[in-house]
Design an enzyme around this catalytic site. Structure first.
Site, PDB file in Angstrom:
ATOM      1  N   HIS A  53     -23.368 -11.276   4.934  1.00  0.00           N
ATOM      2  CA  HIS A  53     -22.127 -10.578   4.561  1.00  0.00           C
ATOM      3  C   HIS A  53     -22.165 -10.134   3.098  1.00  0.00           C
ATOM      4  O   HIS A  53     -21.709  -9.045   2.762  1.00  0.00           O
ATOM      5  CB  HIS A  53     -20.908 -11.484   4.763  1.00  0.00           C
ATOM      6  CG  HIS A  53     -20.391 -11.493   6.173  1.00  0.00           C
ATOM      7  ND1 HIS A  53     -19.872 -10.388   6.785  1.00  0.00           N
ATOM      8  CD2 HIS A  53     -20.319 -12.488   7.086  1.00  0.00           C
ATOM      9  CE1 HIS A  53     -19.493 -10.687   8.029  1.00  0.00           C
ATOM     10  NE2 HIS A  53     -19.762 -11.960   8.232  1.00  0.00           N
ATOM     11  N   GLN A  80     -14.877 -10.505   3.915  1.00  0.00           N
ATOM     12  CA  GLN A  80     -14.085 -10.546   5.151  1.00  0.00           C
ATOM     13  C   GLN A  80     -12.583 -10.688   4.885  1.00  0.00           C
ATOM     14  O   GLN A  80     -11.774 -10.474   5.785  1.00  0.00           O
ATOM     15  CB  GLN A  80     -14.553 -11.704   6.042  1.00  0.00           C
ATOM     16  CG  GLN A  80     -15.969 -11.523   6.561  1.00  0.00           C
ATOM     17  CD  GLN A  80     -16.363 -12.659   7.476  1.00  0.00           C
ATOM     18  OE1 GLN A  80     -16.829 -13.699   7.017  1.00  0.00           O
ATOM     19  NE2 GLN A  80     -16.148 -12.484   8.772  1.00  0.00           N
ATOM     20  N   HIS A  91     -25.877 -16.448   7.882  1.00  0.00           N
ATOM     21  CA  HIS A  91     -24.935 -15.432   8.389  1.00  0.00           C
ATOM     22  C   HIS A  91     -23.985 -14.986   7.278  1.00  0.00           C
ATOM     23  O   HIS A  91     -23.758 -13.794   7.074  1.00  0.00           O
ATOM     24  CB  HIS A  91     -24.153 -16.015   9.578  1.00  0.00           C
ATOM     25  CG  HIS A  91     -23.097 -15.099  10.131  1.00  0.00           C
ATOM     26  ND1 HIS A  91     -23.212 -14.477  11.350  1.00  0.00           N
ATOM     27  CD2 HIS A  91     -21.914 -14.686   9.622  1.00  0.00           C
ATOM     28  CE1 HIS A  91     -22.147 -13.716  11.559  1.00  0.00           C
ATOM     29  NE2 HIS A  91     -21.336 -13.836  10.530  1.00  0.00           N
ATOM     30  N   GLU A  92     -23.460 -15.960   6.527  1.00  0.00           N
ATOM     31  CA  GLU A  92     -22.505 -15.612   5.453  1.00  0.00           C
ATOM     32  C   GLU A  92     -23.219 -14.875   4.315  1.00  0.00           C
ATOM     33  O   GLU A  92     -22.635 -13.972   3.704  1.00  0.00           O
ATOM     34  CB  GLU A  92     -21.791 -16.864   4.936  1.00  0.00           C
ATOM     35  CG  GLU A  92     -21.002 -17.646   5.988  1.00  0.00           C
ATOM     36  CD  GLU A  92     -20.130 -16.782   6.882  1.00  0.00           C
ATOM     37  OE1 GLU A  92     -19.615 -15.749   6.417  1.00  0.00           O
ATOM     38  OE2 GLU A  92     -19.978 -17.116   8.068  1.00  0.00           O
ATOM     39  N   CYS A  98     -18.919 -13.329  15.002  1.00  0.00           N
ATOM     40  CA  CYS A  98     -18.374 -13.053  13.673  1.00  0.00           C
ATOM     41  C   CYS A  98     -16.901 -12.696  13.774  1.00  0.00           C
ATOM     42  O   CYS A  98     -16.516 -11.891  14.629  1.00  0.00           O
ATOM     43  CB  CYS A  98     -19.144 -11.888  13.032  1.00  0.00           C
ATOM     44  SG  CYS A  98     -18.554 -11.484  11.384  1.00  0.00           S
ATOM     45  N   LEU A  99     -16.093 -13.275  12.896  1.00  0.00           N
ATOM     46  CA  LEU A  99     -14.647 -13.015  12.914  1.00  0.00           C
ATOM     47  C   LEU A  99     -14.338 -11.559  12.603  1.00  0.00           C
ATOM     48  O   LEU A  99     -13.281 -11.065  12.965  1.00  0.00           O
ATOM     49  CB  LEU A  99     -13.933 -13.935  11.913  1.00  0.00           C
ATOM     50  CG  LEU A  99     -14.018 -15.441  12.218  1.00  0.00           C
ATOM     51  CD1 LEU A  99     -13.451 -16.247  11.057  1.00  0.00           C
ATOM     52  CD2 LEU A  99     -13.287 -15.777  13.509  1.00  0.00           C
ATOM     53  N   GLY A 120     -17.440 -20.314   9.235  1.00  0.00           N
ATOM     54  CA  GLY A 120     -17.851 -19.745   7.960  1.00  0.00           C
ATOM     55  C   GLY A 120     -17.062 -18.490   7.674  1.00  0.00           C
ATOM     56  O   GLY A 120     -16.555 -17.845   8.601  1.00  0.00           O
TER      57      GLY A 120
HETATM   58 ZN    ZN Z   1     -19.496 -12.972   9.991  1.00  0.00          ZN
END
Ligand code: ZN
Length: 176
Positions: free
Chosen positions: A144, A53, A140-141, A97-98, A48
């Site tokens: 963000h 991001q 999760h997204e 998380c990236l 995701g």
């Molecule tokens: Zn994330």
């Protein structure tokens, strides 16, 4: 299509509430951004990615829970996503998380959710039910888009240690 640079926390774009995408913004440009985000997610690899991001403060996410030979079959590009219903059952998942590398956090999420969103190319309204892993990814997204990252879910001690470690990593990368 292009792989975009992924920004790392802490950063203002990651802690701000993303803004609503306006009707005039739907079209090829937004569709390209969503495709680039998907390519970035596949390259990372991740399941995701939210627009903040890639340093874009708008309410746009991509998710794809599929793996292996099926990779690409569960891709959703969602503009202005929102959860319209959630079941009472919860699920715990160890999330990564990236934008917060090397941190894993157990998070409790709703196990079943209904999500409404708009198609980035056309603005068409879409709705779908998600459960378990996919529901976790969407939530999760969506965090963000509210300016919440996994770093906000750990103790201030762990957060401080991580920030110092990342500073060292950044300093170790020679400036161009
Ligand atoms: Zn994330």
């Amino acid at each position: 299509m292009a792989v975009l640079p992924i920004v790392i926390a802490p950063l203002p774009v990651l802690s701000a509430r993303a803004r609503e995408i306006q009707p005039h913004e739907f079209g090829p440009e937004l569709a390209t951004l969503a495709s680039d985000m998907a390519e970035t997610m596949y390259a990372a690899p991740g399941v995701g990615l939210a627009a903040p991001q890639v340093n874009d403060g708008r309410r746009l996410i991509v998710i794809d829970s599929s793996s292996g030979d099926e990779r690409g079959t569960r891709l959703f590009r969602m503009a202005n996503p929102s959860i319209t219903a959630r079941g009472d059952e919860t699920i715990e998942w160890q999330e990564t998380c990236l934008s917060v590398p090397e941190i894993e956090v157990w998070v409790t999420r709703a196990k079943h959710i209904t999500v409404n969103w708009q198609d980035p190319a056309t603005g068409e309204a879409m709705t779908e039910d998600f459960e378990e892993y996919e529901a976790v990814i969407v939530q999760h997204e969506l965090d963000h888009l509210e300016g919440t990252v996994l770093l906000d879910r750990v103790s201030s001690f762990k957060r401080g240690r991580w920030v110092r470690k990342m500073k060292k990593v950044r300093q170790a990368i020679p400036a161009k």
